[in-house]
Design a protein around this motif. Structure first.
Motif, PDB file in Angstrom:
ATOM      1  N   ILE A 250      46.252  36.261  51.850  1.00  0.00           N
ATOM      2  CA  ILE A 250      46.938  35.573  50.741  1.00  0.00           C
ATOM      3  C   ILE A 250      46.844  36.401  49.463  1.00  0.00           C
ATOM      4  O   ILE A 250      47.844  36.616  48.770  1.00  0.00           O
ATOM      5  CB  ILE A 250      46.325  34.177  50.519  1.00  0.00           C
ATOM      6  CG1 ILE A 250      46.511  33.289  51.750  1.00  0.00           C
ATOM      7  CG2 ILE A 250      46.923  33.518  49.275  1.00  0.00           C
ATOM      8  CD1 ILE A 250      47.937  33.010  52.117  1.00  0.00           C
ATOM      9  N   LEU A 251      45.658  36.877  49.134  1.00  0.00           N
ATOM     10  CA  LEU A 251      45.480  37.626  47.894  1.00  0.00           C
ATOM     11  C   LEU A 251      46.150  38.992  47.958  1.00  0.00           C
ATOM     12  O   LEU A 251      46.684  39.479  46.958  1.00  0.00           O
ATOM     13  CB  LEU A 251      43.992  37.781  47.590  1.00  0.00           C
ATOM     14  CG  LEU A 251      43.241  36.485  47.282  1.00  0.00           C
ATOM     15  CD1 LEU A 251      41.758  36.737  47.076  1.00  0.00           C
ATOM     16  CD2 LEU A 251      43.830  35.794  46.057  1.00  0.00           C
ATOM     17  N   GLY A 255      51.406  40.357  45.018  1.00  0.00           N
ATOM     18  CA  GLY A 255      51.531  41.636  44.330  1.00  0.00           C
ATOM     19  C   GLY A 255      51.310  41.574  42.830  1.00  0.00           C
ATOM     20  O   GLY A 255      50.913  42.569  42.214  1.00  0.00           O
ATOM     21  N   HIS A 256      51.539  40.428  42.215  1.00  0.00           N
ATOM     22  CA  HIS A 256      51.375  40.286  40.767  1.00  0.00           C
ATOM     23  C   HIS A 256      49.991  39.770  40.378  1.00  0.00           C
ATOM     24  O   HIS A 256      49.735  39.537  39.195  1.00  0.00           O
ATOM     25  CB  HIS A 256      52.446  39.352  40.203  1.00  0.00           C
ATOM     26  CG  HIS A 256      53.846  39.834  40.429  1.00  0.00           C
ATOM     27  ND1 HIS A 256      54.389  40.921  39.765  1.00  0.00           N
ATOM     28  CD2 HIS A 256      54.817  39.387  41.271  1.00  0.00           C
ATOM     29  CE1 HIS A 256      55.631  41.110  40.170  1.00  0.00           C
ATOM     30  NE2 HIS A 256      55.924  40.201  41.093  1.00  0.00           N
ATOM     31  N   ALA A 257      49.127  39.570  41.344  1.00  0.00           N
ATOM     32  CA  ALA A 257      47.758  39.077  41.102  1.00  0.00           C
ATOM     33  C   ALA A 257      47.763  37.788  40.282  1.00  0.00           C
ATOM     34  O   ALA A 257      46.910  37.578  39.426  1.00  0.00           O
ATOM     35  CB  ALA A 257      46.918  40.148  40.396  1.00  0.00           C
ATOM     36  N   ALA A 258      48.735  36.927  40.570  1.00  0.00           N
ATOM     37  CA  ALA A 258      48.835  35.665  39.841  1.00  0.00           C
ATOM     38  C   ALA A 258      47.886  34.612  40.397  1.00  0.00           C
ATOM     39  O   ALA A 258      47.524  33.665  39.696  1.00  0.00           O
ATOM     40  CB  ALA A 258      50.269  35.138  39.891  1.00  0.00           C
ATOM     41  N   VAL A 259      47.485  34.758  41.649  1.00  0.00           N
ATOM     42  CA  VAL A 259      46.539  33.831  42.278  1.00  0.00           C
ATOM     43  C   VAL A 259      45.129  34.366  42.068  1.00  0.00           C
ATOM     44  O   VAL A 259      44.822  35.482  42.490  1.00  0.00           O
ATOM     45  CB  VAL A 259      46.828  33.669  43.784  1.00  0.00           C
ATOM     46  CG1 VAL A 259      45.768  32.805  44.452  1.00  0.00           C
ATOM     47  CG2 VAL A 259      48.216  33.060  43.991  1.00  0.00           C
ATOM     48  N   SER A 260      44.290  33.577  41.420  1.00  0.00           N
ATOM     49  CA  SER A 260      42.934  34.047  41.134  1.00  0.00           C
ATOM     50  C   SER A 260      41.946  33.642  42.211  1.00  0.00           C
ATOM     51  O   SER A 260      40.915  34.291  42.380  1.00  0.00           O
ATOM     52  CB  SER A 260      42.453  33.523  39.777  1.00  0.00           C
ATOM     53  OG  SER A 260      42.443  32.111  39.761  1.00  0.00           O
ATOM     54  N   MET A 261      42.239  32.577  42.967  1.00  0.00           N
ATOM     55  CA  MET A 261      41.326  32.178  44.036  1.00  0.00           C
ATOM     56  C   MET A 261      42.050  31.412  45.133  1.00  0.00           C
ATOM     57  O   MET A 261      43.096  30.803  44.904  1.00  0.00           O
ATOM     58  CB  MET A 261      40.149  31.371  43.495  1.00  0.00           C
ATOM     59  CG  MET A 261      40.489  29.980  43.000  1.00  0.00           C
ATOM     60  SD  MET A 261      39.017  29.103  42.402  1.00  0.00           S
ATOM     61  CE  MET A 261      39.073  27.630  43.412  1.00  0.00           C
ATOM     62  N   ALA A 313      37.672  34.732  45.743  1.00  0.00           N
ATOM     63  CA  ALA A 313      38.219  34.970  44.404  1.00  0.00           C
ATOM     64  C   ALA A 313      38.374  36.457  44.145  1.00  0.00           C
ATOM     65  O   ALA A 313      37.711  37.295  44.773  1.00  0.00           O
ATOM     66  CB  ALA A 313      37.309  34.353  43.347  1.00  0.00           C
ATOM     67  N   ARG A 314      39.252  36.768  43.205  1.00  0.00           N
ATOM     68  CA  ARG A 314      39.403  38.154  42.767  1.00  0.00           C
ATOM     69  C   ARG A 314      38.194  38.557  41.924  1.00  0.00           C
ATOM     70  O   ARG A 314      37.768  37.809  41.032  1.00  0.00           O
ATOM     71  CB  ARG A 314      40.674  38.327  41.936  1.00  0.00           C
ATOM     72  CG  ARG A 314      41.953  38.085  42.700  1.00  0.00           C
ATOM     73  CD  ARG A 314      43.171  38.426  41.869  1.00  0.00           C
ATOM     74  NE  ARG A 314      44.394  38.049  42.575  1.00  0.00           N
ATOM     75  CZ  ARG A 314      45.009  38.813  43.479  1.00  0.00           C
ATOM     76  NH1 ARG A 314      44.511  40.013  43.751  1.00  0.00           N
ATOM     77  NH2 ARG A 314      46.100  38.395  44.081  1.00  0.00           N
ATOM     78  N   ALA A 315      37.679  39.749  42.180  1.00  0.00           N
ATOM     79  CA  ALA A 315      36.513  40.228  41.438  1.00  0.00           C
ATOM     80  C   ALA A 315      36.820  40.343  39.950  1.00  0.00           C
ATOM     81  O   ALA A 315      35.963  40.057  39.102  1.00  0.00           O
ATOM     82  CB  ALA A 315      36.056  41.573  41.992  1.00  0.00           C
ATOM     83  N   GLU A 316      38.041  40.727  39.602  1.00  0.00           N
ATOM     84  CA  GLU A 316      38.393  40.875  38.182  1.00  0.00           C
ATOM     85  C   GLU A 316      38.362  39.522  37.468  1.00  0.00           C
ATOM     86  O   GLU A 316      37.977  39.439  36.298  1.00  0.00           O
ATOM     87  CB  GLU A 316      39.761  41.522  38.037  1.00  0.00           C
ATOM     88  CG  GLU A 316      40.896  40.760  38.703  1.00  0.00           C
ATOM     89  CD  GLU A 316      42.178  41.567  38.792  1.00  0.00           C
ATOM     90  OE1 GLU A 316      43.154  41.158  38.139  1.00  0.00           O
ATOM     91  OE2 GLU A 316      42.196  42.590  39.497  1.00  0.00           O
TER      92      GLU A 316
END
Length: 424
Positions: A250-251, A255-261, A313-316
């Motif tokens: 999913i992550l 491509g736009h990194a709009a989903v954070s978790m 979750a995204r590390a950023e």
């Protein structure tokens, strides 16, 4: 520098760690290997230091052998890059990567016809073989200094009964590009000895010299993570085999990194591993605005996203919001999820990908008595300090339902624990 020269340079670097390839290593001394772990040896756990009189410990030998096999692989790959594509040997592609003609034939057969029983057994063997190859390549990447895609962080304290099962559930994932960061919070039981037995190079073990509290240990584990995506797994919970594969997909597709978790459904199990019920997000699967998801959880008076094992979750995003807030105990994970959702959206997977364990030793079990009081404080902090737009109905409903949820949860927990003890 040519591609072949680059590969050979990496071979040279690995040979400084592992010595020459395994085919030429008949007389090498094992004591020359580096220490396999960044972990401090606790009292009662014995191993031999590099160069010690008693030789290399069993915990270090597997890494030595694997690095050596990796050197063999890189020697072959370097030769493959310098050879014309037409002269590639059978079983190796023009790009220098290993292939399996048998695997290709079996998988092609499986995709074009209905397999009989013997074919089914062959395909299962091929799948397991491919999983081992993926694991070996992931291990080699880690030894070469590459960053794993996923970090699974396991904070540990006195969980001798369940911690091995939790770690194995991560190492046995279908998705293999991962590391396991384990931080032992000065356990006083046999947990340190159990952890010392894990020699997989993807496992990074750390031990606090003194207990720094649950939130402090959670945050230290997060700070040691190197992956692009981070999951925190409690030491008595388990991941199901496809958990990381499905959540990472999913992550990676975003491509736009709009989903954070990403969160998933989870089973509630007892100390014996028996499933009692399934908990899921009460909305349709797919993407949902982060602020809207947080407000829904407040209005329901509970954590709808799940325990740490259910979330990736995204590390950023994790670094952007900071770690777990030590002011909270019961709401510590929900507070963290809501802050993560202030940086992006939520994606819900309507599949059961992990299990949350209720046992006599569960930390969450000791927190139930004051959960509704803490939830009311959390709502006010979220609304007034952190700026989440909540209506008066959201806040009123959250306080009322959290109070009811506290009694329901305590009753259900007692019922499950009583039946678990009576059937033990």
């Amino acid at each position: 520098m040519s591609l072949s020269d680059s590969w050979k340079e990496w071979v040279g670097r690995l040979e400084t760690i592992a010595g020459p390839p395994e085919s030429a290593r008949l007389g090498i001394h094992m004591e020359s290997a580096p220490q396999a772990s960044l972990w401090e040896a606790p009292e009662g756990v014995q191993w031999s230091p590099p160069g010690g009189a008693s030789g290399l410990s069993g915990a270090i030998r597997p890494r030595k052998r694997m690095v050596s096999r990796g050197v063999d692989f890189l020697h072959q790959a370097a030769d493959g890059f310098s050879r014309p594509a037409s002269s590639q040997p059978t079983g190796r592609s023009a790009s220098g990567t290993l292939t399996s003609e048998k695997a290709g034939r079996e998988m092609s057969l499986a995709s074009h016809s209905e397999p009989n029983a013997s074919q089914g057994r062959s395909i299962v063997k091929i799948v397991h073989a491919n999983k081992r190859d993926d694991c070996n390549h992931a291990n080699l990447r880690i030894l070469m200094g590459s960053t794993p895609l996923v970090s699974v962080c396991i904070p540990v304290y006195n969980t001798e009964r369940f911690v091995a099962e939790a770690i194995h559930s991560v190492l046995d994932q279908s998705f293999q590009d991962l590391e396991v960061v384990i931080v032992d919070n000065a356990s006083t039981d046999s947990t340190p000895g159990i952890l010392a037995k894990f020699a997989d190079p993807r496992v990074r073990l750390f031990r606090n010299k003194q207990n720094i509290g649950a939130a402090g240990n959670f945050n230290r584990a997060l700070s040691l993570a190197r992956g692009r995506y981070i999951k925190l797994l409690c030491a008595d919970d388990v991941l199901y085999p496809m958990c990381l594969e499905k959540q990472v997909a999913i992550l990676e597709a975003d491509g736009h990194a709009a989903v954070s978790m990403v969160c998933s459904s989870r089973d509630i199990i007892d100390s014996r591993g028996k499933r009692w019920l399934r908990r899921a997000f009460p909305g349709p699967p797919g993407r949902m605005d982060g602020a809207r998801a947080s407000a829904l959880s407040v209005r329901r008076g509970t954590n709808l996203f799940g325990e740490p094992g259910a979330v990736l979750a995204r590390a950023e995003s994790v670094r952007a919001v900071g770690g777990f807030d030590p002011r909270y105990s019961y709401c510590i994970d929900l507070d963290f999820w809501c802050r993560l959702l202030s940086t992006g959206d939520l994606h819900v997977i309507d599949e059961t990908l992990c299990a949350f364990r209720l046992s006599e030793q569960s930390w969450s079990l000791s927190l139930g008595r004051r959960q509704h009081v803490e939830f009311a404080e959390f709502i006010e902090d979220l609304h007034k300090v952190r700026g989440l737009r909540l209506t008066w109905f959201d806040r009123f409903s959250g306080r009322l339902r959290s109070h009811a949820n506290a009694y329901l949860r305590q009753g259900l927990t007692r019922f499950i624990l009583y039946n678990s003890r009576s059937r033990a």
